[in-house]
Design a protein around this motif. Structure first.
Motif, PDB file in Angstrom:
ATOM      1  N   ARG A 105     -49.447  -5.571  43.572  1.00  0.00           N
ATOM      2  CA  ARG A 105     -49.283  -4.447  42.446  1.00  0.00           C
ATOM      3  C   ARG A 105     -50.023  -4.637  41.073  1.00  0.00           C
ATOM      4  O   ARG A 105     -49.993  -5.822  40.783  1.00  0.00           O
ATOM      5  CB  ARG A 105     -47.954  -3.955  42.374  1.00  0.00           C
ATOM      6  CG  ARG A 105     -47.061  -3.489  43.574  1.00  0.00           C
ATOM      7  CD  ARG A 105     -45.667  -3.443  43.409  1.00  0.00           C
ATOM      8  NE  ARG A 105     -45.327  -2.888  42.345  1.00  0.00           N
ATOM      9  CZ  ARG A 105     -43.902  -2.896  41.907  1.00  0.00           C
ATOM     10  NH1 ARG A 105     -43.072  -3.363  42.696  1.00  0.00           N
ATOM     11  NH2 ARG A 105     -43.444  -2.482  40.954  1.00  0.00           N
ATOM     12  N   ALA A 109     -47.142  -0.221  37.306  1.00  0.00           N
ATOM     13  CA  ALA A 109     -47.994   1.016  37.974  1.00  0.00           C
ATOM     14  C   ALA A 109     -46.885   1.384  39.236  1.00  0.00           C
ATOM     15  O   ALA A 109     -47.145   2.519  39.719  1.00  0.00           O
ATOM     16  CB  ALA A 109     -49.255   0.487  38.675  1.00  0.00           C
ATOM     17  N   GLU A 111     -44.818   1.182  42.864  1.00  0.00           N
ATOM     18  CA  GLU A 111     -45.100   0.683  44.382  1.00  0.00           C
ATOM     19  C   GLU A 111     -46.323   1.904  44.819  1.00  0.00           C
ATOM     20  O   GLU A 111     -45.927   3.256  44.707  1.00  0.00           O
ATOM     21  CB  GLU A 111     -43.992   1.013  45.280  1.00  0.00           C
ATOM     22  CG  GLU A 111     -43.119  -0.472  45.045  1.00  0.00           C
ATOM     23  CD  GLU A 111     -41.839  -0.331  45.855  1.00  0.00           C
ATOM     24  OE1 GLU A 111     -41.587   0.635  46.364  1.00  0.00           O
ATOM     25  OE2 GLU A 111     -41.101  -1.298  45.867  1.00  0.00           O
ATOM     26  N   SER A 112     -47.315   1.557  45.560  1.00  0.00           N
ATOM     27  CA  SER A 112     -48.191   2.483  46.203  1.00  0.00           C
ATOM     28  C   SER A 112     -47.727   2.821  47.501  1.00  0.00           C
ATOM     29  O   SER A 112     -46.919   2.437  47.930  1.00  0.00           O
ATOM     30  CB  SER A 112     -49.685   1.734  46.012  1.00  0.00           C
ATOM     31  OG  SER A 112     -49.470   0.888  46.901  1.00  0.00           O
ATOM     32  N   GLU A 113     -48.410   3.897  48.163  1.00  0.00           N
ATOM     33  CA  GLU A 113     -48.244   4.353  49.281  1.00  0.00           C
ATOM     34  C   GLU A 113     -48.434   3.035  50.287  1.00  0.00           C
ATOM     35  O   GLU A 113     -47.553   2.714  51.157  1.00  0.00           O
ATOM     36  CB  GLU A 113     -49.343   5.262  49.778  1.00  0.00           C
ATOM     37  CG  GLU A 113     -48.774   6.696  49.341  1.00  0.00           C
ATOM     38  CD  GLU A 113     -47.501   7.212  49.726  1.00  0.00           C
ATOM     39  OE1 GLU A 113     -47.216   6.830  50.961  1.00  0.00           O
ATOM     40  OE2 GLU A 113     -46.825   7.694  49.183  1.00  0.00           O
ATOM     41  N   GLU A 114     -49.341   2.266  50.020  1.00  0.00           N
ATOM     42  CA  GLU A 114     -49.850   1.019  50.815  1.00  0.00           C
ATOM     43  C   GLU A 114     -48.537   0.113  50.663  1.00  0.00           C
ATOM     44  O   GLU A 114     -48.259  -0.543  51.809  1.00  0.00           O
ATOM     45  CB  GLU A 114     -50.915   0.454  50.235  1.00  0.00           C
ATOM     46  CG  GLU A 114     -51.456  -0.476  51.282  1.00  0.00           C
ATOM     47  CD  GLU A 114     -53.024  -1.239  50.658  1.00  0.00           C
ATOM     48  OE1 GLU A 114     -53.565  -0.633  49.650  1.00  0.00           O
ATOM     49  OE2 GLU A 114     -53.184  -2.280  51.124  1.00  0.00           O
ATOM     50  N   ASP A 115     -48.257   0.053  49.516  1.00  0.00           N
ATOM     51  CA  ASP A 115     -46.971  -1.156  49.229  1.00  0.00           C
ATOM     52  C   ASP A 115     -45.850  -0.511  50.159  1.00  0.00           C
ATOM     53  O   ASP A 115     -45.018  -1.276  50.957  1.00  0.00           O
ATOM     54  CB  ASP A 115     -46.603  -1.049  47.869  1.00  0.00           C
ATOM     55  CG  ASP A 115     -47.501  -1.548  46.861  1.00  0.00           C
ATOM     56  OD1 ASP A 115     -48.228  -2.504  47.431  1.00  0.00           O
ATOM     57  OD2 ASP A 115     -47.573  -1.319  45.810  1.00  0.00           O
ATOM     58  N   ARG A 116     -45.445   0.655  50.124  1.00  0.00           N
ATOM     59  CA  ARG A 116     -44.355   1.240  50.909  1.00  0.00           C
ATOM     60  C   ARG A 116     -44.304   1.041  52.110  1.00  0.00           C
ATOM     61  O   ARG A 116     -43.394   0.770  52.917  1.00  0.00           O
ATOM     62  CB  ARG A 116     -44.012   2.768  50.544  1.00  0.00           C
ATOM     63  CG  ARG A 116     -43.559   2.916  49.056  1.00  0.00           C
ATOM     64  CD  ARG A 116     -43.143   4.429  48.543  1.00  0.00           C
ATOM     65  NE  ARG A 116     -43.148   4.359  47.281  1.00  0.00           N
ATOM     66  CZ  ARG A 116     -43.931   5.362  46.630  1.00  0.00           C
ATOM     67  NH1 ARG A 116     -44.910   5.959  47.655  1.00  0.00           N
ATOM     68  NH2 ARG A 116     -43.980   5.479  45.379  1.00  0.00           N
TER      69      ARG A 116
ATOM     70  N   CYS B   7     -40.952   8.063  51.104  1.00  0.00           N
ATOM     71  CA  CYS B   7     -41.282   8.516  49.615  1.00  0.00           C
ATOM     72  C   CYS B   7     -40.260   9.411  49.029  1.00  0.00           C
ATOM     73  O   CYS B   7     -40.068   9.003  47.724  1.00  0.00           O
ATOM     74  CB  CYS B   7     -42.637   9.560  49.765  1.00  0.00           C
ATOM     75  SG  CYS B   7     -44.008   8.424  50.000  1.00  0.00           S
TER      76      CYS B   7
END
Lengths: 260, 342
Positions: A105, A109, A111-116, B7
């Protein structure tokens, strides 16, 4: 990633903890690091993780040293599961697993979509998604270990180093954790696991490395783990058998000084 | 479950956190405005603001600009510093009892300031006071981290705090003992109790840059503190250099707390109460706790300072006395709970 360990030596306050250990780790294998207490297993694992520097010898990751790669980059390529299983605050399971994404990360910033995605994959693989909203402190020892394993898996690194992940968990969880590690290795990663249980080590690992008093006694397939090596390393006799076509080993009785 | 379907959870969490921050900001803003309105002399605040904006040197404008605004600003900044430093130290030592006052950092900062006072340096060089306090705070923070190590038990943290506090108190007493006249000794004693009475804008400008630097150092340690909740080896395996993190926290806490003590004296327990109350609202994440604890600390200190002026007790209660009255029972309760958990 391929890891080349050459003549790894570690001395602490005059005592030699590791003595010229050579080892090569390649993708797709699960390597069991076994040996009695004080043999240097955890020390070697920490050195491979880049957490301690050797007194002598080198560790190269695809030919480069840890210093050349940098701590941040190495942290993305290599995950380490500590022995103590510490979680200081009553954190939620998904938050703990999410900590495995810290190396990927950008600070602040989020968590990104990729992180999730990685967090979900790790939780699904370790079968802890059903606990996601619970705190780690509310889980049993076995469940907690699976959560911490999911944290290490969330790094999605090429190498996974696990220090006694099944030491404090019941047989059901031991089998589940070992099976999971085997799956991880089968997916093309390199898994190195420190174990005390010879039966689990011989059954789940592709390769066993036996350490005793800092020296490497064996580096080979489980079949190469002979009674003589076990006697030399641990000072115990062995019971062997076969179940459903699979060989198993059990430590049986302590040996006298003359029998080792 | 796919990434897309989770999400909403992440978004809901972010929204909740946003609401928490907004709510705390609102409380701080209200307390700040409230602080402008409260005082001994009745003040027509809107009139004073209008005069001040016009540049008219009327009495209300002078009271507002010279007395009320600096007091409210310092309440806000000192509270933020203490709340933030408390949360950061707790995250690093992984112990909810670590607080600048409890572990002796505030006491040592006060000692540094007293030495600057006593030696007369502060009258020669205005910066001697914050420098003295910051030096004291750095010394205590280094001593604390050296004494307890990381992940130390509650008992070790408290014992180290007792030792550092006693040492700082003994040296402060020595300074008072050797004080040439009773009046200056009394002045030091009053100052040590912590207060925001009669602070002026120059004092705000003196302390704020140090506090700001401290805030930046502490707030940027958030990811490292999150990683540290899994223990030091794991945090290091996640790519954090623990030596750097330690230096950042020692210097950050010392700048924030030292500068605070230099302008307000020793005000305890803010760094204990604010993180303790807010921790459940951020899911116990040590990194997320930092900023909200700062806001919580600012709100607490502003409210305590308003209470000091509203309470019908004269002479006015010192701020450090009020925060201790509220904070000490908190500490008792925390110790009791930790004992039960042990």
């Amino acid at each position: 990633m391929r890891i080349d360990i050459a003549a790894a030596t570690m001395r602490i306050e005059g005592a030699t903890i590791l003595d010229r250990v050579d080892l090569v780790l390649t993708p797709g294998e699960i390597v069991g690091l076994i040996g009695p207490n004080g043999a240097g297993k955890s020390t070697l694992l920490k050195a491979i993780a880049g957490l301690s520097s050797l007194s002598e010898g080198t560790i190269r990751y695809d030919g480069a040293r840890a210093r050349e790669i940098g701590a941040a980059r190495l942290a993305r390529r290599l995950a380490y599961l500590a022995q103590d299983g510490e979680v200081s605050w009553p954190l939620r399971v998904d938050h703990v697993v999410g900590l495995g994404r810290l190396p990927h990360r950008t600070p602040f910033a989020g968590e990104s979509e990729e992180d999730r995605g990685a967090i979900e994959r790790a939780m699904a693989l370790a079968e802890v998604a059903q606990f996601r909203a619970r705190t780690v402190q509310s889980l049993s020892g076995g469940e907690r270990m699976r959560v911490l394993l999911a944290r290490a898996l969330a790094v999605e690194s090429e190498i996974l180093l696990a220090d006694e992940p099944v030491a404090a968990v019941d047989p059901l969880h031991q089998l589940r954790v070992m099976d999971l590690l085997r799956q991880v290795a089968a997916s093309g990663k390199c898994v190195v696991v420190v174990l005390h249980d010879l039966a689990l080590a011989a059954r789940f690992c592709n390769r066993l490395v036996v350490l005793a008093e800092g020296r490497k006694l064996l580096d080979g397939p489980p079949e190469a783990l002979t009674d003589a090596i076990i006697a030399r390393a641990y000072g115990v006799s062995t019971l062997r058998g076969e179940h459903l076509g699979q060989a198993f080993i059990l430590p049986w009785a302590p040996l006298g000084p003359g029998q080792r | 479950m796919t990434a897309a379907s989770v999400c909403p959870i992440a978004r809901a969490e972010a929204t909740n956190h946003g609401r928490l921050v907004a709510g705390l900001c609102l409380i701080v803003a209200c307390a700040f405005v409230g602080s402008l309105f409260v005082g001994y002399a009745g003040l027509d605040v809107p009139q004073a603001i209008a005069d001040a904006l016009r540049g008219a040197q009327t009495l209300p404008a002078i009271v507002l600009v010279e007395l009320r605004v600096p007091r409210a600003l310092l309440g806000c900044f000192v509270g933020f510093s203490l709340g933030l430093a408390g949360a950061a130290m707790q995250g690093f030592l992984r112990n909810p009892l670590a607080e600048p006052g409890v572990v002796g950092v505030s006491g040592a900062a006060a000692l540094g300031a007293v030495i600057a006072f006593y030696s007369g340096l502060s009258t020669l060089v205005p910066l001697a006071l914050p420098f003295g306090a910051i030096a004291g705070a750095i010394f205590a923070a280094l001593l604390l981290f050296a004494l307890v190590g990381r992940g130390a038990g509650t008992m070790t943290v408290i014992l180290a705090g007792v030792a550092i506090n006693s040492f700082a108190a003994a040296l402060t007493s020595l300074a008072l003992n050797l004080s040439p006249n009773g009046f200056s000794a009394l002045e030091i004693v009053y100052w040590l109790m912590g207060s925001l009475v009669d602070r002026s804008l120059p004092q705000v400008w003196l302390a704020t840059p140090f506090m700001l630097a401290g805030w930046i150092l502490l707030l940027t340690a958030a990811p490292a503190l999150d990683a540290l909740s899994l223990g030091e080896p794991t945090a290091r395996s996640l790519g954090f250099d623990m030596t750097r993190v330690r230096v950042r926290l020692v210097v950050g806490a010392a700048l924030a707390v030292g500068a605070s003590v230099a302008v307000s004296g020793a005000i305890g327990f803010i760094g204990l109460v604010a993180p303790h109350v807010l921790r459940p609202f951020v899911g116990h994440k040590p990194g997320r706790l930092l900023f909200v604890s700062g806001l919580g600390g600012a709100a607490l200190l502003l409210l305590a300072d308003i209470a000091a002026r509203l309470l019908p007790i004269r002479p006015e209660l010192k701020l450090g006395v009020i925060t201790a009255m509220v904070g000490a029972p908190f500490l008792f309760q925390l110790v009791y709970r930790l004992r039960r958990e042990a």
